[in-house]
Design a protein around this motif. Structure first.
Motif, PDB file in Angstrom:
ATOM      1  N   VAL A  64      -1.681  -2.896  -6.477  1.00 49.98           N
ATOM      2  CA  VAL A  64      -1.761  -3.104  -8.002  1.00 49.98           C
ATOM      3  C   VAL A  64      -3.014  -4.206  -8.106  1.00 49.98           C
ATOM      4  CG1 VAL A  64      -0.912  -3.239  -9.877  1.00 49.98           C
ATOM      5  CG2 VAL A  64       0.798  -2.242  -8.248  1.00 49.98           C
ATOM      6  N   GLU A  65      -3.925  -3.735  -8.862  1.00 52.71           N
ATOM      7  CA  GLU A  65      -5.269  -4.765  -9.068  1.00 52.71           C
ATOM      8  C   GLU A  65      -4.333  -5.336 -10.517  1.00 52.71           C
ATOM      9  OE1 GLU A  65      -9.888  -4.735  -9.472  1.00 52.71           O
ATOM     10  OE2 GLU A  65      -8.672  -4.976  -7.169  1.00 52.71           O
ATOM     11  N   ASP A  66      -4.243  -6.320 -11.592  1.00 53.57           N
ATOM     12  CA  ASP A  66      -4.789  -6.799 -12.944  1.00 53.57           C
ATOM     13  C   ASP A  66      -6.028  -6.164 -13.606  1.00 53.57           C
ATOM     14  OD1 ASP A  66      -5.308  -8.460 -14.619  1.00 53.57           O
ATOM     15  OD2 ASP A  66      -3.204  -9.085 -14.696  1.00 53.57           O
ATOM     16  N   PRO A  67      -6.418  -5.818 -14.517  1.00 54.38           N
ATOM     17  CA  PRO A  67      -7.405  -5.274 -14.804  1.00 54.38           C
ATOM     18  C   PRO A  67      -8.092  -6.346 -15.206  1.00 54.38           C
ATOM     19  CG  PRO A  67      -5.539  -3.964 -16.144  1.00 54.38           C
ATOM     20  CD  PRO A  67      -5.308  -4.876 -15.536  1.00 54.38           C
ATOM     21  N   ASP A  68      -8.067  -6.947 -15.521  1.00 47.64           N
ATOM     22  CA  ASP A  68      -8.530  -8.192 -16.649  1.00 47.64           C
ATOM     23  C   ASP A  68      -8.967  -9.463 -15.661  1.00 47.64           C
ATOM     24  OD1 ASP A  68      -7.741  -7.459 -19.588  1.00 47.64           O
ATOM     25  OD2 ASP A  68      -6.025  -7.959 -19.389  1.00 47.64           O
ATOM     26  N   SER A  69      -7.679  -9.611 -15.006  1.00 44.17           N
ATOM     27  CA  SER A  69      -8.489 -11.043 -13.851  1.00 44.17           C
ATOM     28  C   SER A  69      -9.000 -10.193 -12.485  1.00 44.17           C
ATOM     29  CB  SER A  69      -7.091 -12.175 -13.606  1.00 44.17           C
ATOM     30  OG  SER A  69      -6.037 -11.161 -12.727  1.00 44.17           O
ATOM     31  N   GLY A  70      -8.835  -9.007 -12.292  1.00 46.95           N
ATOM     32  CA  GLY A  70      -8.743  -8.400 -11.397  1.00 46.95           C
ATOM     33  C   GLY A  70      -8.113  -8.907  -9.511  1.00 46.95           C
ATOM     34  N   ILE A  71      -7.035 -10.024 -10.042  1.00 45.93           N
ATOM     35  CA  ILE A  71      -5.828 -10.099  -8.950  1.00 45.93           C
ATOM     36  C   ILE A  71      -5.135  -8.658  -8.082  1.00 45.93           C
ATOM     37  CG2 ILE A  71      -3.977 -11.361  -8.402  1.00 45.93           C
ATOM     38  CD1 ILE A  71      -4.756 -13.288 -10.132  1.00 45.93           C
ATOM     39  N   GLN A  72      -5.421  -8.963  -6.849  1.00 47.96           N
ATOM     40  CA  GLN A  72      -4.814  -7.898  -6.522  1.00 47.96           C
ATOM     41  C   GLN A  72      -2.871  -7.695  -5.868  1.00 47.96           C
ATOM     42  OE1 GLN A  72      -6.296  -4.288  -3.768  1.00 47.96           O
ATOM     43  NE2 GLN A  72      -5.936  -5.875  -2.135  1.00 47.96           N
ATOM     44  N   THR A  73      -2.289  -7.450  -6.121  1.00 45.61           N
ATOM     45  CA  THR A  73      -0.729  -7.601  -5.517  1.00 45.61           C
ATOM     46  C   THR A  73      -0.749  -6.546  -4.751  1.00 45.61           C
ATOM     47  OG1 THR A  73       0.061  -8.775  -7.449  1.00 45.61           O
ATOM     48  CG2 THR A  73       1.178  -7.941  -6.895  1.00 45.61           C
ATOM     49  N   LEU A  74       0.125  -6.905  -4.145  1.00 53.55           N
ATOM     50  CA  LEU A  74       0.425  -5.976  -2.824  1.00 53.55           C
ATOM     51  C   LEU A  74       1.843  -5.723  -2.911  1.00 53.55           C
ATOM     52  CD1 LEU A  74      -1.405  -7.058   0.503  1.00 53.55           C
ATOM     53  CD2 LEU A  74      -2.188  -5.742  -1.685  1.00 53.55           C
ATOM     54  N   VAL A  75       2.823  -4.119  -3.055  1.00 51.96           N
ATOM     55  CA  VAL A  75       3.937  -3.716  -3.196  1.00 51.96           C
ATOM     56  C   VAL A  75       4.173  -2.698  -1.922  1.00 51.96           C
ATOM     57  CG1 VAL A  75       5.143  -2.950  -4.921  1.00 51.96           C
ATOM     58  CG2 VAL A  75       3.197  -4.026  -5.712  1.00 51.96           C
ATOM     59  N   LEU A  76       5.754  -3.183  -1.688  1.00 48.29           N
ATOM     60  CA  LEU A  76       6.285  -2.568  -0.460  1.00 48.29           C
ATOM     61  C   LEU A  76       7.828  -2.186  -1.640  1.00 48.29           C
ATOM     62  CD1 LEU A  76       8.521  -2.084   1.495  1.00 48.29           C
ATOM     63  CD2 LEU A  76       6.361  -1.722   1.933  1.00 48.29           C
ATOM     64  N   ALA A  77       7.595  -0.674  -1.521  1.00 50.47           N
ATOM     65  CA  ALA A  77       9.230  -0.642  -1.964  1.00 50.47           C
ATOM     66  C   ALA A  77       9.904   0.307  -1.257  1.00 50.47           C
ATOM     67  CB  ALA A  77       8.399   0.816  -2.734  1.00 50.47           C
ATOM     68  N   GLN A  78      10.985  -0.029  -0.567  1.00 52.56           N
ATOM     69  CA  GLN A  78      11.764   0.940  -0.103  1.00 52.56           C
ATOM     70  C   GLN A  78      13.238   1.292   0.263  1.00 52.56           C
ATOM     71  OE1 GLN A  78      11.272   0.784   4.150  1.00 52.56           O
ATOM     72  NE2 GLN A  78      13.043   2.430   4.240  1.00 52.56           N
ATOM     73  N   GLU A  79      13.719   2.317   0.673  1.00 50.42           N
ATOM     74  CA  GLU A  79      15.273   2.870  -0.063  1.00 50.42           C
ATOM     75  C   GLU A  79      15.737   2.625   0.769  1.00 50.42           C
ATOM     76  OE1 GLU A  79      15.386   6.711   0.206  1.00 50.42           O
ATOM     77  OE2 GLU A  79      13.334   7.460  -0.882  1.00 50.42           O
ATOM     78  N   VAL A  80      17.113   1.714   0.338  1.00 51.32           N
ATOM     79  CA  VAL A  80      18.516   1.785   1.610  1.00 51.32           C
ATOM     80  C   VAL A  80      18.913   3.202   1.985  1.00 51.32           C
ATOM     81  CG1 VAL A  80      20.383   0.322   1.697  1.00 51.32           C
ATOM     82  CG2 VAL A  80      17.670   0.020   0.567  1.00 51.32           C
ATOM     83  N   ARG A  81      19.596   3.279   2.863  1.00 45.44           N
ATOM     84  CA  ARG A  81      20.479   4.398   3.746  1.00 45.44           C
ATOM     85  C   ARG A  81      21.366   4.047   2.862  1.00 45.44           C
ATOM     86  NH1 ARG A  81      20.543   3.634  10.291  1.00 45.44           N
ATOM     87  NH2 ARG A  81      18.248   4.090  10.831  1.00 45.44           N
ATOM     88  N   ILE A  82      22.215   5.527   2.005  1.00 50.24           N
ATOM     89  CA  ILE A  82      23.544   5.891   1.535  1.00 50.24           C
ATOM     90  C   ILE A  82      24.784   4.780   1.905  1.00 50.24           C
ATOM     91  CG2 ILE A  82      23.795   7.529   2.466  1.00 50.24           C
ATOM     92  CD1 ILE A  82      24.073   8.423  -0.077  1.00 50.24           C
ATOM     93  N   GLY A  83      25.130   4.479   2.859  1.00 54.35           N
ATOM     94  CA  GLY A  83      25.999   3.959   3.478  1.00 54.35           C
ATOM     95  C   GLY A  83      25.387   2.716   3.204  1.00 54.35           C
TER      96      GLY A  83
END
Length: 599
Positions: free
Chosen positions: A498-517
């Motif tokens: 995700v890049e901030d449109p003003d500063s150009g700084i890039q953030t790296l994101v990891l979204a991870q599911e958890v098992r239901i149990g």
């Protein structure tokens, strides 16, 4: 089997209906298709004669509501009613459009978009789903006057005497909608000539000269399920056993059981399917199965993992599985299906390459053990096919060992997407710089490199993350993350920038599911720290934001591929279902935002 050495251009294009006529006359009582229900009980079966009769009955009924060239949606759960409907369309000269059956709201927008784009005159379903399918599609503007037909495999009427439609090579055999992992699904227009060429390519690449029995569980609306598991064995005139993908997902040991019980020779699926079997190793071993008949286990549709191949072989070597049975390959709906494949009975090609080199866009030798990763060969170009690696920005052809976009040309490459001329021109009619009069190429959207004729696939171009000029492949990050802590769900993570449109700084994101149990017990702070540390250790890059999600939160395509762009959108919209912290858990402090671990 059809003669694999013949020249299709000189003898004409074989059609599916022509083959069915031949098989029904020569081997009427041979079983063509079998569908297994719960616990692999034989639930439905079709001989060539029965398929021929039913397809004629429903094909003639279809003619009452259509003209040749019209489209018919096939909206079925896995089962043999789908096969009857598909061949009924070919009898009538109508274009079948396989579509995922809609359950709940998860895929509603996608299904409706596909249906509106296809603008079908007829909708096929089975008896059990007929009212539900009608309720789902009849309110759409394009379907207020559509005809809805339910297939009954117990239909006992005689076949009509009317002649079948005689298809020309350029006419459409079906429209295959893409999975939509990086965009809205688009309908690939597969002609009879495209289909015949790819079925013959597949027969030659797989080395299928011994009437092999097939077992398949992939959804029939997906290109792998339709072509690799239904049309290819039919083309060869061999026996095909089908299973439900939902049954496989919940009871994966039934897949190798079917292979063992029916002495299947060819069967395969995406990499995660083999991982599921590894997780159930003890149950499969204890069942007393024999996998020695399995000669070709294709692995495609998502990144092939060297670790999976090794663990699966070690797990099941004792019951007859051999390392040379694995068959990594590469394909996509835009090329009908298969693009590259290896030689049958040869072990997969593993090439040690430099992690740093891959990040910089080239496959070079590793400098040390830490720098080494295994690249897996996905085979070579098929007969009558041209494969090139091309710079996706300049369209310049690239030399061996350099990473670029995979382009392909050949008789199996369709002309474009249905009712989408602009995107069709960009995707299916690309030209390499300096070769204005050269071949028309398909831009696959996948990145890879070629060494000594072997293709190595590295990831999707649109999903690629660039960190200070270095390539970060999201599927590699996701694979590391899901194994970093107990209780994380496999094939259920998304890495994106995700890049901030003003500063150009890039953030790296990891979204991870958890098992239901594990959603109530997992230590969120410990898990996120472990994920971040493992990514840094393995990929030498720091992910700034790691979030754990409720089960079922990551958006996927109908075939199970991660929709990273949609996940990113939901992250920005703050609509992802983030796992709630328990009262005793304090939020984790954010680490410094370093762009890369090698700074």
């Amino acid at each position: 089997m059809l003669d694999k050495n013949r020249d299709l251009s000189s003898v004409g294009v074989p059609t599916l209906w022509g083959l069915l006529d031949t098989y029904a006359a020569a081997r009427p009582d041979d079983r063509a298709f079998l569908y297994l229900g719960p616990e692999n009980v034989e639930q439905e079966a079709l001989t060539y004669a029965e398929l021929h009769r039913l397809a004629r009955i429903y094909g003639q009924r279809l003619r009452q509501h259509t003209r040749p060239g019209d489209r018919a949606i096939l909206m079925f759960p896995t089962g043999l009613a789908f096969v009857v409907a598909f061949f009924a369309c070919h009898f009538a000269g109508v274009v079948p459009v396989p579509m995922v059956p809609l359950k709940g709201s998860r895929l509603r927008n996608t299904v409706h978009a596909i249906a509106e784009n296809a603008a079908a005159a007829v909708v096929f379903s089975n008896l059990d789903q007929a009212s539900l399918v009608h309720a789902q599609l009849s309110p759409l503007p394009s379907y207020r006057d559509a005809t809805f037909i339910a297939i009954d495999l117990d239909e006992g009427g005689p076949a009509p005497t009317a002649d079948p439609h005689e298809a020309l090579p350029h006419e459409l055999a079906f429209i295959q909608y893409t999975s939509g992992s990086t965009s809205v699904p688009r309908g690939v227009m597969v002609s009879h000539a495209n289909l015949a060429a790819n079925l013959e390519m597949m027969a030659e690449a797989f080395g299928n000269d011994d009437s092999p029995t097939y077992v398949g569980w992939a959804p029939l609306y997906h290109d792998m399920g339709l072509i690799a598991n239904v049309l290819e064995p039919f083309y060869l005139g061999t026996f095909c056993i089908l299973m439900s993908p939902n049954l496989f997902a919940h009871r994966p040991w039934l897949w190798p059981k079917a292979i063992s019980d029916y002495r299947a020779v060819v069967s395969g699926g995406p990499n995660y399917a083999y991982d599921l079997c590894i997780e159930r190793r003890d149950l499969i071993i204890d069942a007393g199965l024999d996998l020695s008949s399995w000669k070709l286990a294709f692995n495609s549709a998502e990144p092939v993992r060297a670790g999976t191949l090794q663990r699966f072989t070690e797990a099941f070597a004792g019951i007859g599985f051999r390392p040379q049975t694995f068959y990594p390959c590469f394909g996509m709906a835009e090329a009908t299906l298969l693009i590259t494949g290896g030689s049958r009975s040869e072990v997969p090609i593993l090439r040690p390459v430099s992690r740093v080199g891959l990040a910089r866009g080239a496959a070079v030798a590793p400098t040390d053990e830490k720098d080494e990763t295994q690249a897996i060969g996905c085979g070579r170009a098929l007969r009558d096919e041209t494969l090139r690696i091309v710079d996706p920005e300049t369209f310049d052809a690239m030399p061996d060992g350099e990473i670029g976009e995979i382009w392909v040309a050949g008789p199996h490459v369709p002309l474009g997407y249905f009712d989408n001329e602009e995107v069709s021109q960009r995707t299916f009619h690309a030209r390499i710089a300096g070769e204005a009069d050269g071949e028309r190429y398909l831009r696959t959207g996948d990145l890879g490199f070629v060494l000594e004729g072997e293709l190595f696939v590295t990831g999707r171009y649109k999903d690629l993350i660039i960190v200070r000029g270095h390539n970060v492949y999201p599927q590699d990050i996701e694979y590391v993350a899901e194994r970093a802590w107990p209780g994380l769900k496999n094939n259920s993570g998304a890495a994106f920038a995700v890049e901030d449109p003003d500063s150009g700084i890039q953030t790296l994101v990891l979204a991870q599911e958890v098992r239901i149990g594990n959603r109530q017990s997992i230590d969120i702070d410990a898990a996120t720290r472990a994920i971040r540390q493992e990514i840094l250790r393995e990929a030498d890059v720091t992910f700034h934001k790691i979030i754990l999600l409720e089960p079922g939160s990551i958006p996927k395509t109908s075939s199970g591929k991660i929709r990273r762009a949609e996940t990113r959108k939901r992250y920005l919209d703050e609509t992802l279902a983030i796992l709630a912290r328990r009262p005793s858990q304090a939020p984790e402090a954010e680490p410094p935002k370093a762009a890369s671990g090698d700074d």
